[in-house]
Design a protein around this motif. Structure first.
Motif, PDB file in Angstrom:
ATOM      1  N   GLY A 142      10.097  13.547 -15.410  1.00  0.00           N
ATOM      2  CA  GLY A 142      10.092  13.661 -16.860  1.00  0.00           C
ATOM      3  C   GLY A 142      11.308  13.076 -17.538  1.00  0.00           C
ATOM      4  N   ASP A 143      12.374  12.814 -16.789  1.00  0.00           N
ATOM      5  CA  ASP A 143      13.596  12.269 -17.368  1.00  0.00           C
ATOM      6  C   ASP A 143      14.076  11.067 -16.564  1.00  0.00           C
ATOM      7  N   GLY A 144      14.491  10.012 -17.280  1.00  0.00           N
ATOM      8  CA  GLY A 144      15.078   8.866 -16.605  1.00  0.00           C
ATOM      9  C   GLY A 144      14.565   7.535 -17.127  1.00  0.00           C
ATOM     10  N   ASP A 145      15.184   6.470 -16.610  1.00  0.00           N
ATOM     11  CA  ASP A 145      14.770   5.093 -16.892  1.00  0.00           C
ATOM     12  C   ASP A 145      14.130   4.545 -15.627  1.00  0.00           C
ATOM     13  N   PHE A 146      12.947   3.945 -15.745  1.00  0.00           N
ATOM     14  CA  PHE A 146      12.193   3.487 -14.589  1.00  0.00           C
ATOM     15  C   PHE A 146      11.830   2.020 -14.767  1.00  0.00           C
ATOM     16  N   ARG A 147      12.239   1.182 -13.818  1.00  0.00           N
ATOM     17  CA  ARG A 147      11.958  -0.245 -13.879  1.00  0.00           C
ATOM     18  C   ARG A 147      10.529  -0.512 -13.427  1.00  0.00           C
ATOM     19  N   VAL A 148       9.795  -1.224 -14.259  1.00  0.00           N
ATOM     20  CA  VAL A 148       8.386  -1.494 -13.984  1.00  0.00           C
ATOM     21  C   VAL A 148       8.271  -2.528 -12.867  1.00  0.00           C
ATOM     22  N   GLY A 149       7.430  -2.218 -11.870  1.00  0.00           N
ATOM     23  CA  GLY A 149       7.248  -3.101 -10.732  1.00  0.00           C
ATOM     24  C   GLY A 149       8.216  -2.840  -9.609  1.00  0.00           C
ATOM     25  N   ARG A 150       9.226  -2.029  -9.880  1.00  0.00           N
ATOM     26  CA  ARG A 150      10.204  -1.695  -8.843  1.00  0.00           C
ATOM     27  C   ARG A 150      10.278  -0.189  -8.612  1.00  0.00           C
ATOM     28  N   ASP A 151      10.520   0.554  -9.683  1.00  0.00           N
ATOM     29  CA  ASP A 151      10.538   2.006  -9.571  1.00  0.00           C
ATOM     30  C   ASP A 151       9.143   2.600  -9.771  1.00  0.00           C
ATOM     31  N   ILE A 152       8.376   2.009 -10.666  1.00  0.00           N
ATOM     32  CA  ILE A 152       7.014   2.477 -10.933  1.00  0.00           C
ATOM     33  C   ILE A 152       6.081   1.289 -11.038  1.00  0.00           C
ATOM     34  N   GLU A 153       4.816   1.535 -10.779  1.00  0.00           N
ATOM     35  CA  GLU A 153       3.796   0.511 -10.941  1.00  0.00           C
ATOM     36  C   GLU A 153       3.268   0.533 -12.376  1.00  0.00           C
ATOM     37  N   PRO A 154       2.844  -0.608 -12.907  1.00  0.00           N
ATOM     38  CA  PRO A 154       2.180  -0.568 -14.214  1.00  0.00           C
ATOM     39  C   PRO A 154       0.883   0.229 -14.125  1.00  0.00           C
ATOM     40  N   GLY A 155       0.445   0.749 -15.250  1.00  0.00           N
ATOM     41  CA  GLY A 155      -0.775   1.555 -15.280  1.00  0.00           C
ATOM     42  C   GLY A 155      -0.688   2.601 -16.369  1.00  0.00           C
ATOM     43  N   THR A 156      -1.700   3.440 -16.441  1.00  0.00           N
ATOM     44  CA  THR A 156      -1.742   4.502 -17.450  1.00  0.00           C
ATOM     45  C   THR A 156      -1.283   5.814 -16.828  1.00  0.00           C
ATOM     46  N   TYR A 157      -0.388   6.505 -17.533  1.00  0.00           N
ATOM     47  CA  TYR A 157       0.184   7.759 -17.055  1.00  0.00           C
ATOM     48  C   TYR A 157      -0.066   8.877 -18.068  1.00  0.00           C
ATOM     49  N   ARG A 158      -0.111  10.107 -17.567  1.00  0.00           N
ATOM     50  CA  ARG A 158      -0.351  11.275 -18.416  1.00  0.00           C
ATOM     51  C   ARG A 158       0.697  12.355 -18.138  1.00  0.00           C
ATOM     52  N   SER A 159       1.204  12.956 -19.230  1.00  0.00           N
ATOM     53  CA  SER A 159       2.119  14.087 -19.123  1.00  0.00           C
ATOM     54  C   SER A 159       1.502  15.251 -19.886  1.00  0.00           C
ATOM     55  N   ARG A 160       1.412  16.414 -19.250  1.00  0.00           N
ATOM     56  CA  ARG A 160       0.778  17.578 -19.876  1.00  0.00           C
ATOM     57  C   ARG A 160       1.731  18.764 -19.948  1.00  0.00           C
ATOM     58  N   GLY A 161       1.447  19.673 -20.892  1.00  0.00           N
ATOM     59  CA  GLY A 161       2.223  20.902 -20.984  1.00  0.00           C
ATOM     60  C   GLY A 161       3.529  20.787 -21.737  1.00  0.00           C
ATOM     61  N   ASN A 162       3.661  19.775 -22.588  1.00  0.00           N
ATOM     62  CA  ASN A 162       4.876  19.638 -23.390  1.00  0.00           C
ATOM     63  C   ASN A 162       4.749  20.525 -24.632  1.00  0.00           C
ATOM     64  N   THR A 163       5.459  21.628 -24.631  1.00  0.00           N
ATOM     65  CA  THR A 163       5.260  22.642 -25.671  1.00  0.00           C
ATOM     66  C   THR A 163       6.357  22.678 -26.729  1.00  0.00           C
ATOM     67  N   ASP A 164       7.511  22.064 -26.451  1.00  0.00           N
ATOM     68  CA  ASP A 164       8.622  22.201 -27.386  1.00  0.00           C
ATOM     69  C   ASP A 164       8.807  20.994 -28.300  1.00  0.00           C
ATOM     70  N   GLY A 165       7.992  19.979 -28.149  1.00  0.00           N
ATOM     71  CA  GLY A 165       8.081  18.800 -29.002  1.00  0.00           C
ATOM     72  C   GLY A 165       9.278  17.916 -28.729  1.00  0.00           C
ATOM     73  N   LEU A 166       9.971  18.137 -27.611  1.00  0.00           N
ATOM     74  CA  LEU A 166      11.157  17.351 -27.294  1.00  0.00           C
ATOM     75  C   LEU A 166      10.867  16.159 -26.381  1.00  0.00           C
ATOM     76  N   GLN A 219       0.833  -1.197   0.000  1.00  0.00           N
ATOM     77  CA  GLN A 219       0.000   0.000   0.000  1.00  0.00           C
ATOM     78  C   GLN A 219       0.869   1.248   0.000  1.00  0.00           C
ATOM     79  N   ALA A 220       1.910   1.251   0.830  1.00  0.00           N
ATOM     80  CA  ALA A 220       2.793   2.413   0.878  1.00  0.00           C
ATOM     81  C   ALA A 220       3.540   2.574  -0.430  1.00  0.00           C
ATOM     82  N   ALA A 221       3.963   1.456  -1.009  1.00  0.00           N
ATOM     83  CA  ALA A 221       4.688   1.520  -2.278  1.00  0.00           C
ATOM     84  C   ALA A 221       3.816   2.108  -3.368  1.00  0.00           C
ATOM     85  N   THR A 222       2.522   1.720  -3.374  1.00  0.00           N
ATOM     86  CA  THR A 222       1.612   2.246  -4.382  1.00  0.00           C
ATOM     87  C   THR A 222       1.458   3.747  -4.239  1.00  0.00           C
TER      88      THR A 222
END
Length: 228
Positions: free
Chosen positions: A68-92, A57-60
């Motif tokens: 916004g930057d980096g490599d994230f291991r699924v199940g260890r650094d991040i949980e699976p699921g749907t994510y959203r990023s907003r406000g990306n204006t420079d196309g990078l 529960q705490a991990a969740t």
């Protein structure tokens, strides 16, 4: 004399019995009382989780956003699921889902450049999620609700149907040089089977977003307006 010895022996037995009973009662009562108090205290700590920050529960709670930057291991650094990023204006902004951490091109399951808003579903079978130049990613619930709009920015990126925008027919006019591109998709996995329909349009673009669609993506278009 024999009578007196017998009486003394009896009295001694009675006294020993009383002392022994009192000692047992005192020890038993104290042990039982402390044992109950200890169980209650453990239950309280287990319930609040204050002594176990590593619980699922705490991990969740700690894994509902991604930098916004980096490599994230699924199940260890991040949980699976749907994510959203907003406000990306420079196309990078660019992300990748990969089946291993080798960095090989063959390990990439899906990737995309994001302008505006981007959605991506990280699957439990993915090994790593890579993000570069993006705004922070935040987890979104599968049953998220909103006030669907009937207009959308033509270069706004991905819109969640029924949450960000309402389904129905839309029109975008005045698009030049074949720069208007749109896609209707059934999920945010960005796989080869995710796309339901797509087109690149010069001039007036018309599309009907179905109630069965999950997302609508628009890039390089003029603004869209719902026509009915």
């Amino acid at each position: 004399m024999a009578g007196r010895l017998t009486l003394s022996a009896v009295v001694g037995v009675v006294v020993i019995g009383v002392v022994s009973a009192n000692a047992n009662t005192s020890a038993g009562g104290g042990s039982s009382g402390h044992g109950t108090e200890g169980s209650s205290a453990s239950a309280e700590h287990d319930t609040t989780g204050t002594k176990d920050p590593g619980t699922p529960q705490a991990a969740t709670r700690k894994k509902v956003s991604i930098d916004g930057d980096g490599d994230f291991r699924v199940g260890r650094d991040i949980e699976p699921g749907t994510y959203r990023s907003r406000g990306n204006t420079d196309g990078l902004c660019h992300w990748k889902r990969a089946e291993d951490t080798s960095g090989d091109t063959d390990s990439v399951l899906a990737d995309a450049h994001v302008r505006g808003t981007g959605y991506v579903t990280v699957k439990a079978t993915d090994k790593v999620f890579k993000s570069s130049g993006c705004k922070a990613w935040a987890a979104v619930g599968a049953k998220a609700q909103g006030s669907p709009a009937t207009r959308m920015t033509g270069d706004g990126g991905m819109f969640r149907v029924g949450v960000d925008i309402a389904p129905g027919p839309y029109t975008s006019t005045g698009n030049t040089d074949g720069g208007c591109h749109w896609e209707r998709t059934k999920d945010a996995e960005h796989g080869p089977n995710s796309i339901l329909a797509k087109d690149t349009v010069t001039g007036t673009a018309v599309v009907t977003i179905s109630t069965q669609d999950a997302y609508f993506t628009t890039a390089g278009c003029n603004d869209w307006t719902k026509t009915a």
